[in-house]
Design a protein around this motif. Structure first.
Motif, short mmCIF file in Angstrom:
data_model
loop_
_atom_site.label_atom_id
_atom_site.label_comp_id
_atom_site.label_asym_id
_atom_site.label_seq_id
_atom_site.Cartn_x
_atom_site.Cartn_y
_atom_site.Cartn_z
N GLY A 213 0.82 -1.21 0.00
CA GLY A 213 0.00 0.00 0.00
C GLY A 213 0.85 1.25 0.00
O GLY A 213 2.08 1.19 0.01
N GLU A 214 0.19 2.40 -0.01
CA GLU A 214 0.92 3.67 0.03
C GLU A 214 1.37 3.94 1.46
O GLU A 214 0.56 3.93 2.39
N LYS A 215 2.66 4.18 1.63
CA LYS A 215 3.24 4.35 2.95
C LYS A 215 4.13 5.59 2.99
O LYS A 215 4.68 6.01 1.96
N THR A 216 4.27 6.15 4.19
CA THR A 216 5.28 7.17 4.41
C THR A 216 6.61 6.47 4.63
O THR A 216 6.74 5.63 5.52
N CYS A 217 7.60 6.78 3.79
CA CYS A 217 8.85 6.04 3.80
C CYS A 217 10.04 6.98 3.73
O CYS A 217 9.94 8.12 3.25
N ILE A 218 11.17 6.48 4.19
CA ILE A 218 12.46 7.11 3.95
C ILE A 218 13.16 6.27 2.90
O ILE A 218 13.25 5.04 3.04
N ILE A 219 13.63 6.89 1.84
CA ILE A 219 14.44 6.15 0.87
C ILE A 219 15.85 6.70 0.91
O ILE A 219 16.07 7.90 1.04
N SER A 220 16.83 5.80 0.84
CA SER A 220 18.23 6.17 1.00
C SER A 220 18.73 6.99 -0.19
O SER A 220 18.08 7.07 -1.24
N GLY A 221 19.92 7.56 -0.02
CA GLY A 221 20.52 8.32 -1.11
C GLY A 221 20.74 7.49 -2.35
O GLY A 221 20.60 7.99 -3.48
N GLU A 222 21.10 6.21 -2.19
CA GLU A 222 21.30 5.33 -3.34
C GLU A 222 20.01 5.17 -4.14
O GLU A 222 20.00 5.23 -5.38
N LEU A 223 18.88 4.98 -3.43
CA LEU A 223 17.60 4.86 -4.12
C LEU A 223 17.14 6.19 -4.70
O LEU A 223 16.54 6.25 -5.78
N THR A 224 17.43 7.29 -3.99
CA THR A 224 17.11 8.61 -4.53
C THR A 224 17.85 8.83 -5.84
O THR A 224 17.30 9.38 -6.81
N GLY A 225 19.12 8.40 -5.89
CA GLY A 225 19.89 8.53 -7.12
C GLY A 225 19.31 7.71 -8.25
O GLY A 225 19.24 8.17 -9.40
N MET A 226 18.87 6.49 -7.94
CA MET A 226 18.22 5.66 -8.96
C MET A 226 16.95 6.33 -9.48
O MET A 226 16.69 6.35 -10.69
N LEU A 227 16.18 6.90 -8.58
CA LEU A 227 14.97 7.62 -8.98
C LEU A 227 15.31 8.81 -9.86
O LEU A 227 14.67 9.04 -10.91
N ALA A 228 16.33 9.58 -9.45
CA ALA A 228 16.73 10.76 -10.22
C ALA A 228 17.14 10.37 -11.63
O ALA A 228 16.80 11.05 -12.61
N HIS A 229 17.86 9.26 -11.74
CA HIS A 229 18.35 8.84 -13.06
C HIS A 229 17.25 8.22 -13.91
O HIS A 229 16.97 8.67 -15.02
N GLU A 230 16.64 7.16 -13.38
CA GLU A 230 15.71 6.37 -14.19
C GLU A 230 14.36 7.03 -14.42
O GLU A 230 13.85 7.06 -15.54
N ALA A 231 13.76 7.54 -13.35
CA ALA A 231 12.38 7.99 -13.44
C ALA A 231 12.24 9.45 -13.83
O ALA A 231 11.19 9.87 -14.31
N VAL A 232 13.30 10.25 -13.59
CA VAL A 232 13.24 11.67 -13.95
C VAL A 232 14.25 11.98 -15.05
O VAL A 232 13.93 12.60 -16.07
N GLY A 233 15.50 11.55 -14.87
CA GLY A 233 16.56 11.93 -15.79
C GLY A 233 16.26 11.62 -17.24
O GLY A 233 16.44 12.46 -18.13
N GLY A 432 23.06 9.99 -7.75
CA GLY A 432 23.16 10.16 -6.30
C GLY A 432 22.06 11.02 -5.73
O GLY A 432 21.17 11.51 -6.43
N GLY A 433 22.15 11.23 -4.43
CA GLY A 433 21.18 12.07 -3.75
C GLY A 433 21.24 11.87 -2.25
O GLY A 433 22.00 11.03 -1.74
N PRO A 434 20.43 12.59 -1.53
CA PRO A 434 20.29 12.42 -0.09
C PRO A 434 19.12 11.48 0.21
O PRO A 434 18.34 11.14 -0.69
#
Length: 445
Positions: A213-233, A432-434
């Motif tokens: 389900g939809e949850k409030t989560c913390i995602i690490s810098g490594e996952l933030t970087g993956m998101l920045a690259h794959e889903a936005v970049g 990368g990312g925070p």
């Protein structure tokens, strides 16, 4: 006409051990020259695996003929490419090339340490990979260049079985830019990384599945970087924008929380070198940072000279080719979300019932910004404290929707640069990312 002449050598070195057996032992080199000529909106290209003066003359002649041919049949009568700063860039340091036995001995020592000190494993893997791209570039207008981009990584993979007999696995890359002999000096320096990975695996084998389900989560810098690259970049690479990506109609619009700023860094981030510094691209454009999202607003794209002309933007040096026989494509360099002001411990403490996702083992996204990433390591968060480790799961969403839910951004950046981006050609990239706090859809069992 604008002309680019590029000579290039790609080197790869690799060794792998699987549960004590040497399974991979490779050394390869690919070299050659290419030329590309621009005329009235079209390019002519030619390449050859030869690497001498005769080859240079041949590819220049063939690329020019191809450009003239294309212009006659598909010429767009476009104006000349935008001018960029002229000059010369040299970022070429002497490269040592250790013999293959040094790679084998290093990987073998790590494998022996795992076998002795990590009981209860059902499998183990150790790989050492080194690669480099050396390019000599001469252009009719822009920066001539001689650059070498080497990197080397050790990949550790451990597998164990849960009490129910289900295999679980963890994987970590260790390394960075430079040649094998400059990145790694002694396998014993990596033993603490092995111990850390083993401890996490033992936690994971006793882990639980998250609730879907939809949850409030913390995602690490490594996952933030993956998101920045794959889903936005990829959605803001100008050639994909022209192909109809979600970013095509969002320039100047709010696509994320005001806490989110995202940049494709060229060679320096926050005063420190990026993991894969790019100083000039393969069109001879000096590399500059490309600001993509500023305070939540989509402000720009990554461009080649040609797409920068189309969109009325500044070329920032994003056109890169993997092999001598490849034409430059718009590629990311070091794409990251910029750190904020929150401490990780405060972010975790702010979550009553959610998850802290740390590592990913796969992921996919498309040009709509929709993504799904596999998560191989994470923890429950209960009443602001970390709980049990998690078994494999997924996180998914639509990037521009998910980024609008970000309400905390960590104050440190984590980089990853151990893999390749696979947009038609492989290409080494940094991402990368925070850590960020957001709402995201979590898969269950």
């Amino acid at each position: 006409m604008h002309t680019e002449l590029r000579a290039q050598i790609n080197k790869t070195r690799g060794v792998s051990f699987l549960s004590g057996s040497l399974t991979t032992n490779v050394r390869s080199e690919v070299s050659g020259v290419s030329a590309r000529v621009y005329k009235n909106g079209v390019y002519g290209f030619s390449s050859t695996a030869e690497y001498d003066d005769e080859a240079v003359t041949a590819v220049l002649s063939a690329a020019t003929d191809n450009a003239v041919f294309m212009d006659k049949r598909a010429g767009k009568k476009s104006p000349p490419l935008p001018d960029v700063e002229a000059g010369r860039t040299v970022r070429a340091v002497s490269e040592n090339d250790p013999i293959q036995k040094e790679y084998i001995d290093f990987a073998g020592a790590l494998d022996a340490y795992i076998a002795k000190n990590c009981p209860g494993l059902s499998g183990r893997g150790v790989s050492v990979r080194a690669d480099s791209m050396e390019k000599l570039l001469c252009v009719s207008q822009g920066h001539d260049a001689h650059v070498i981009l080497p990197r080397c990584y050790v990949y550790l993979r451990l597998t164990a079985d849960t009490p129910a007999g289900v295999p679980v696995e963890l994987f970590v890359p260790v390394g960075g830019k430079g040649t094998f002999d400059t990145v790694f000096s002694d396998p014993a320096l990596l033993y603490p990384k092995v111990d850390e990975l083993y401890e996490k695996l033992m936690q994971k084998r006793e882990g639980v599945y998250p609730t879907a389900g939809e949850k409030t989560c913390i995602i690490s810098g490594e996952l933030t970087g993956m998101l920045a690259h794959e889903a936005v970049g990829h959605t803001v690479e100008a050639d994909l924008v022209l192909g109809g990506s979600v970013a095509a109609h969002n320039l100047g619009k709010t696509v994320a929380s005001p806490l989110v700023t995202m940049v494709d860094f060229a060679h320096t981030c926050l005063g420190a070198p990026t993991p894969l510094p790019i100083y000039v691209d393969d069109e001879g454009t000096p590399a500059k940072d490309a600001v993509l999202i500023q305070d939540g607003v989509l402000t720009g794209y990554m461009n080649s000279r040609q797409t920068a002309q189309h969109f009325g933007m500044e070329p920032t040096g994003n056109a890169r080719a993997y092999l001598f026989s490849d034409e430059p494509l718009i590629r990311m360099r070091n794409t990251a979300i910029v750190p904020g002001t929150s401490k990780l411990e405060d972010m975790i403490a702010s979550v009553e019932d959610g998850y802290y996702f740390i590592d990913t083992n796969n992921g996919q996204a498309d040009t709509t910004g929709e993504f799904m990433f596999g998560v191989c390591m994470g923890y429950e968060i209960k009443n602001g404290k970390l709980g049990k480790a998690l078994l494999d799961t997924t996180i998914s969403g639509v990037a521009f929707d998910m980024l609008k839910t970000v309400d905390m951004v960590g104050d440190t950046i984590s980089w990853s640069s151990s893999g390749f981006c696979g947009k038609k050609q492989p290409m080494p990239v940094g991402l990368g990312g925070p850590a960020i706090r957001c709402k995201i859809t979590v898969g269950g069992r």
